[in-house]
Each structure stands twice: as structure tokens, then as C-alpha cells.
Scaffold this motif. Structure first.
Motif, PDB file in Angstrom:
ATOM      1  N   ASN A  29      75.286  -8.006  31.389  1.00 39.83           N
ATOM      2  CA  ASN A  29      76.280  -8.771  32.149  1.00 39.83           C
ATOM      3  C   ASN A  29      76.677  -7.956  33.374  1.00 39.83           C
ATOM      4  O   ASN A  29      77.048  -6.799  33.250  1.00 39.83           O
ATOM      5  N   GLU A  34      75.429 -13.408  33.643  1.00 47.58           N
ATOM      6  CA  GLU A  34      74.456 -13.012  32.621  1.00 47.58           C
ATOM      7  C   GLU A  34      73.100 -12.842  33.290  1.00 47.58           C
ATOM      8  O   GLU A  34      72.598 -13.769  33.922  1.00 47.58           O
ATOM      9  N   ARG A 188      76.012  -5.424  23.534  1.00 47.67           N
ATOM     10  CA  ARG A 188      77.403  -5.788  23.793  1.00 47.67           C
ATOM     11  C   ARG A 188      77.528  -6.966  24.758  1.00 47.67           C
ATOM     12  O   ARG A 188      78.579  -7.580  24.840  1.00 47.67           O
ATOM     13  N   LYS A 190      77.455 -10.488  26.532  1.00 50.66           N
ATOM     14  CA  LYS A 190      77.532 -11.873  26.060  1.00 50.66           C
ATOM     15  C   LYS A 190      76.350 -12.685  26.585  1.00 50.66           C
ATOM     16  O   LYS A 190      75.802 -12.373  27.638  1.00 50.66           O
ATOM     17  N   THR A 191      76.026 -13.730  25.885  1.00 52.10           N
ATOM     18  CA  THR A 191      74.960 -14.635  26.352  1.00 52.10           C
ATOM     19  C   THR A 191      75.445 -16.090  26.275  1.00 52.10           C
ATOM     20  O   THR A 191      74.661 -17.009  26.125  1.00 52.10           O
ATOM     21  N   THR A 192      76.750 -16.253  26.372  1.00 51.30           N
ATOM     22  CA  THR A 192      77.331 -17.584  26.192  1.00 51.30           C
ATOM     23  C   THR A 192      76.797 -18.599  27.200  1.00 51.30           C
ATOM     24  O   THR A 192      76.515 -19.746  26.847  1.00 51.30           O
TER      25      THR A 192
END
Ligand SMILES: C[S@@+](CC[C@H](N)C(=O)[O-])C[C@H]1O[C@@H](n2cnc3c(N)ncnc32)[C@H](O)[C@@H]1O
Length: 526
Positions: A29, A34, A188, A190-192
Motif C-alpha cells: 500500500n 493498493e 500487512r 490491505k487488499t480491500t
């Protein structure tokens, strides 16, 4: 002259082109964005593939690679993390990995196999092995996670990757990517956004499927079924697979749309499509019994003789109780007898009572994530009646040799398999193993791909043929074998064992069954 890869981009944004991407190696990130590290294809196996970071927005055309990466993340990052944890203990490296398996870890530990009784687990999964690199191992850490091979630049709508080295070009050994630092950061990060985009892409795909709507529901985790799957309305024939052409399909010529009750075919003795249909032995008179005995003894009967024996149409005609019209009659429902439907060359017309499966699905279905480690499942969004048609199992039809090749190309017994042998007529037609075609529903097919096994199922699969002279290509159709309440999971018996029939002893490849039925046989297959 340094080797160069030119990666065409589309439109204003630097959209990466699917056929140039080899795989995604890592993610991070940056400034709330991302980013994924793309490994590009090169023209030759000796060239070092270039790597470049891209925002997930730029990867809209190759989200399936991002999905592959997310699905395999734990495995890809594990070796690097293991090394990091040995060298430098951090509070969340090894303990977190061991004690709290992620959904991805669980997926990798869960068992999966094919609905075919014939075949072992199979089907190649998109490999994430990087060209020119045998394994993802970490050795010396890179000076910075920002360093990558090659020089990437955007010129005239192309991303140009120079695979160059020189004093001013920092180099990284691709064998060592992801570096332990990259892997640690990825763990750690995020891949939202990526997950949301992948889910939206799948919804768009479902919206384009012809017929009643198919829904997707996941209340368990953030995963989405594989984007490497194309919804198709009928089988796709692959190399070496031939079917009798529709023009050569024989239709029934003594029937008409307006005989008596206006239900198309009305008399089994007139309908030539039933020539090879199962004989209703309980209704035979003495003469018919004698003929039938001769046929079973090897006598080659004429079409007229075969049609003179009592047969049954497979479906209740209009005019039966409303919830029964179109449903399978018990003669077929309670047996494995093949169903012969009328076809476009028949004189009985489009509304014939002997046409059903060929018109496709008419019920709304829902793909959902199961809570019991069986991956995705399928359920119906309306009540279904005993004998009601649901949908077919379809996919690429491949030769037996190709099926074996695909089986051998996958090494993991934990990989779900979607191979289904079209061997219904093997014995009756004296077909050899190598003559049998196989349906592979992994990359193309319909929602029935997601039907799980149960030892006490509510659906059954039946052979449906529209061409009595083609014993090698036909439909595999699912029907409800009892009334099914709205929202109940749809299941069938992968082994189709008769009551009381014993299972083989479980071998090394045995997969435990998680169907939860009272009479569970404990193994999906042995
Ligand atoms: C045709 S797929 C069914 C859809 C699959 N659940 C998915 O997520 O794609 C067959 C695979 O589902 C899983 N499966 C189906 N029924 C199961 C059961 N009763 N117990 C355990 N695993 C099951 C196995 O992994 C099997 O290889």
C-alpha cells in the motif's frame, strides 16, 4: 542492444494488457493506493522478466491475475517470511502465521475433487512460478523494496520495459523476489480495493448470463469465485471432439403440434425420438415380452419393432398438477435411464411435451460460500418440486487423452476437479476408454459447477440426449429428486452409490466428506 519488452496500454490510463502479464508477485500500500508487482512476460525464456508496480486501478483488464495472487498469497509469501522470521524475530511474523491461519491458508488445507466417479483430482491451476526462477526463495534481501529489474517508462501509450543493466540501473535478482521485506510489508498491506473490484467484475459477468438471474452471496470471507471462468450456454467442443451434426439429427415425423391435447408428441409409439428409450417392462404383453427377450439376446430389431414396445415420455405434460408440469415422471426420476428429447427436426413443434432441458434453466440460483470448508455451493432462490429441472453441467468437451493430460498437469490432491466423463453409453455402444469424451467445467460452464456432494442429496444428474444416434455428446442435467425448500443447498451424489453399496477402503488420495448428512459415507471418494 538491451532486450526490451513493449507492453501496450489502453486509453489514457496505463491499463496493462492481459496477454503480457505473467503473474503478480507481491503487493503493497502506497499513499492509500493498493499496488501490485507485475512480472511481465518476455519473448524468450533466457531473458530476465521485468517487474513493475501498478495500482490496482491499472490492472482492471487482468484482475484474474490479482485474484490468483490473492488466492495463493499465503503460499507465495510463506518461504520469504519463514526466512525473515529465522533471521529476525518480530512479534507478528511466525506466531501469527502458525496460530491464525488466514482464509487462504484454510482454503489450501481443504480438500477438493471432481464430481466424476471416474477421475482423480485434476486441472492445472495458474502457476505463479516466475519464468527463469525455480522457486520463491529468499536469500539476500534487496537494498529496498522499490528496486526492480528493468527500466519502465510510459511512451506513446506503451509501457516500455528495458531489461537493461548499467551503473545507474539498480538491479535485483528476480530469484529473490519477493524479498523478505516485500513479503513482510505485503502481509500487512490491505487488499480491500482489489477484492471489491474483483467481486464487481464477477457480478458483471453473472449479469450477462442469459436466463434467470444468478446471484452471488458471501457472508463468510472476502473471496470471489475465480474470474478465470466463462459462463457458456452450451458445451464448447475442443480439438478432436466431434458430434453428429444437427442436420443429420433424425426428428420424429409422425407427430404434430396439434395432436389431441396440443402438447406436441402424445403417443410414444409414434415418436421416433423414443426409439432407444428404456422399455417399460411392467406394461409389456406376452408378444412384446417375447420380442424384448429376443432383443436382449442380440436380435437387431427394426425401428418399428423397437417403437412397438411400451415406452414413456420423460416429463409430465401440461394439464398435470401445476407444480408437476414439466417435471420428470417417476419412471425416469427413480432410475438412471437416459432421456431422449425431441429436437428441432421433429414435426411435433416448439411446445412439445418432450422438450425441456434444451430450453435451459428457468429457476433463479445463488452461488454462496459455504460455512463448512466445502468452498462455494449452489442454492435455489425458490421452492423446487420433485422432478423439476434445474440446469445442466456443461463445459469444454475434451478427449480422454486431453483429460488425462490436464489431470497429470495438476499435482495437488487438494485441488477441486471439474472433470465429468460422458460414459453413459460406454457399455451399450462398446466404446473404448479412449473414445470417451470428458466435460471439463473448470474454466467454462454454468452455475452447476458449484454444486457440492452430499451422501443424502436433493438432486440427481440425468443423461439427456437430443440425438439418439450420438452416444458421445449429450447433456448432463440436474433435476430435484425431492421437493426442495427455497434457500436449501443443491447437492448431488458424486459417486451415485446405491443404498447399502459399500465404499472402497480410503487410499492415500481419499478426501473426507463434509456433507454432514446423517448417513454420510465419510469420504468424498476413496
Ligand atoms: C465441483 S466442485 C464443487 C464446487 C466447489 N465447492 C467450489 O468451491 O468450486 C467439487 C469440489 O467441491 C468440494 N466438495 C464438494 N462437496 C464436498 C463435500 N461433501 N465434502 C468436502 N468437499 C466437498 C471438493 O473440494 C470438490 O473437489
Amino acid at each position: 542492444m538491451p532486450a526490451m519488452v513493449v507492453i501496450p496500454t489502453i486509453g489514457r490510463g496505463r491499463r496493462v494488457l492481459v496477454d503480457q502479464v505473467h503473474s503478480i508477485v507481491c503487493h503493497r500500500n502506497r499513499n492509500e493506493e493498493e499496488q501490485f508487482l507485475v512480472c511481465w512476460k518476455t519473448g524468450s525464456s533466457t531473458q530476465t522478466p521485468p517487474l513493475s508496480w501498478h495500482s490496482v486501478g491499472e490492472l482492471g483488464r487482468c484482475l484474474e491475475f490479482v485474484q490468483d495472487y490473492l488466492d495463493n498469497k499465503a503460499r507465495l509469501l510463506m518461504p520469504a517470511l519463514a526466512l525473515l522470521s529465522k533471521k529476525r524475530k518480530t512479534p507478528d511474523s511466525d506466531t501469527e502465521l502458525e496460530l491464525r491461519p488466514s482464509p487462504i491458508d484454510r482454503r489450501f488445507n481443504s480438500s477438493s475433487r471432481t464430481p466424476s466417479t471416474e477421475r482423480s483430482p485434476s486441472v492445472w491451476s495458474a502457476s505463479l512460478a516466475i519464468p527463469g526462477r525455480s522457486n520463491v526463495t529468499a536469500s539476500s534481501p534487496s537494498p529496498s523494496i522499490d528496486v526492480y529489474n528493468g527500466v519502465l517508462d510510459s511512451k506513446n501509450g506503451f509501457i516500455v520495459a528495458n531489461i537493461a543493466s548499467g551503473p545507474d540501473i539498480p538491479e535485483i535478482n528476480i530469484q529473490n523476489v519477493p524479498t523478505p521485506e516485500m513479503a513482510h510489508a505485503a502481509r500487512r498491506a490491505k487488499t480491500t480495493i482489489a477484492e471489491t473490484l474483483i467481486r464487481a467484475a464477477y457480478h458483471r459477468r453473472l449479469d450477462r448470463v442469459i436466463g434467470k438471474k444468478i446471484f452471488l452471496v458471501n457472508t463468510i470471507d472476502s473471496s470471489t469465485p475465480s474470474l478465470r471462468f466463462r459462463y457458456i450456454p452450451e458445451h464448447v467442443l475442443c480439438d478432436g471432439v466431434f458430434r453428429v451434426s444437427p442436420e443429420a439429427q433424425e426428428g420424429c415425423d409422425k407427430c404434430s403440434p396439434h395432436m389431441g391435447r396440443g402438447i406436441g408428441c402424445e403417443y410414444t409409439k409414434k415418436c421416433r425420438c423414443l426409439e432407444y428409450a428404456a422399455v417399460d417392462e411392467a406394461r409389456m404383453d406376452d408378444e412384446q415380452k417375447e420380442l424384448y427377450t429376443r432383443i436382449k439376446g442380440g436380435y437387431e430389431a427394426t425401428t418399428d419393432e423397437l417403437l412397438s414396445l411400451p415406452k414413456r415420455f420423460p416429463y409430465y405434460a401440461e394439464g398435470a398438477k401445476r407444480q408437476r408440469a414439466g417435471c420428470l415422471v417417476p419412471f425416469y426420476l427413480n432410475s438412471r435411464r437416459p432421456i431422449y428429447e425431441c429436437n428441432d427436426n421433429c414435426k411435433c413443434g416448439p411446445n412439445c411435451r418432450n422438450k425441456n432441458v434444451q430450453f435451459g434453466r428457468t429457476v433463479e440460483l445463488e452461488i454462496f460460500k459455504t460455512a463448512s470448508s466445502r468452498g462455494w455451493g449452489l442454492r435455489c432462490r425458490q421452492k423446487l418440486y420433485e422432478g423439476q429441472f434445474i440446469d445442466t453441467y456443461r463445459g469444454e468437451i475434451i478427449t480422454d487423452a486431453e483429460a488425462t493430460r490436464r489431470e497429470e498437469a495438476t499435482s495437488s490432491k487438494d485441488k477441486a476437479s471439474y472433470l465429468y466423463s460422458l460414459d453413459k453409453f460406454k457399455e451399450s455402444e462398446g466404446l473404448e476408454d479412449e473414445d470417451i469424451y470428458v466435460v471439463d467445467g473448470e474454466y467454462m460452464g454454468g452455475p452447476t459447477k458449484f454444486m457440492n456432494h452430499s451422501c443424502e442429496p436433493n438432486c440427481r444428474q440425468y443423461t439427456v440426449s437430443y440425438n439418439k444416434h450420438d452416444p458421445k455428446v449429450y447433456d448432463l442435467a440436474f433435476f430435484a429428486c425431492r421437493d426442495i425448500e427455497k434457500g436449501e443447498e443443491l447437492t448431488f451424489d458424486y459417486l451415485d452409490k446405491d443404498e447399502g453399496e459399500e465404499m472402497d477402503e480410503p487410499g492415500d488420495d481419499a478426501i473426507p466428506c463434509l456433507c454432514g448428512a446423517k448417513k454420510c459415507r465419510k469420504w468424498l471418494w476413496t
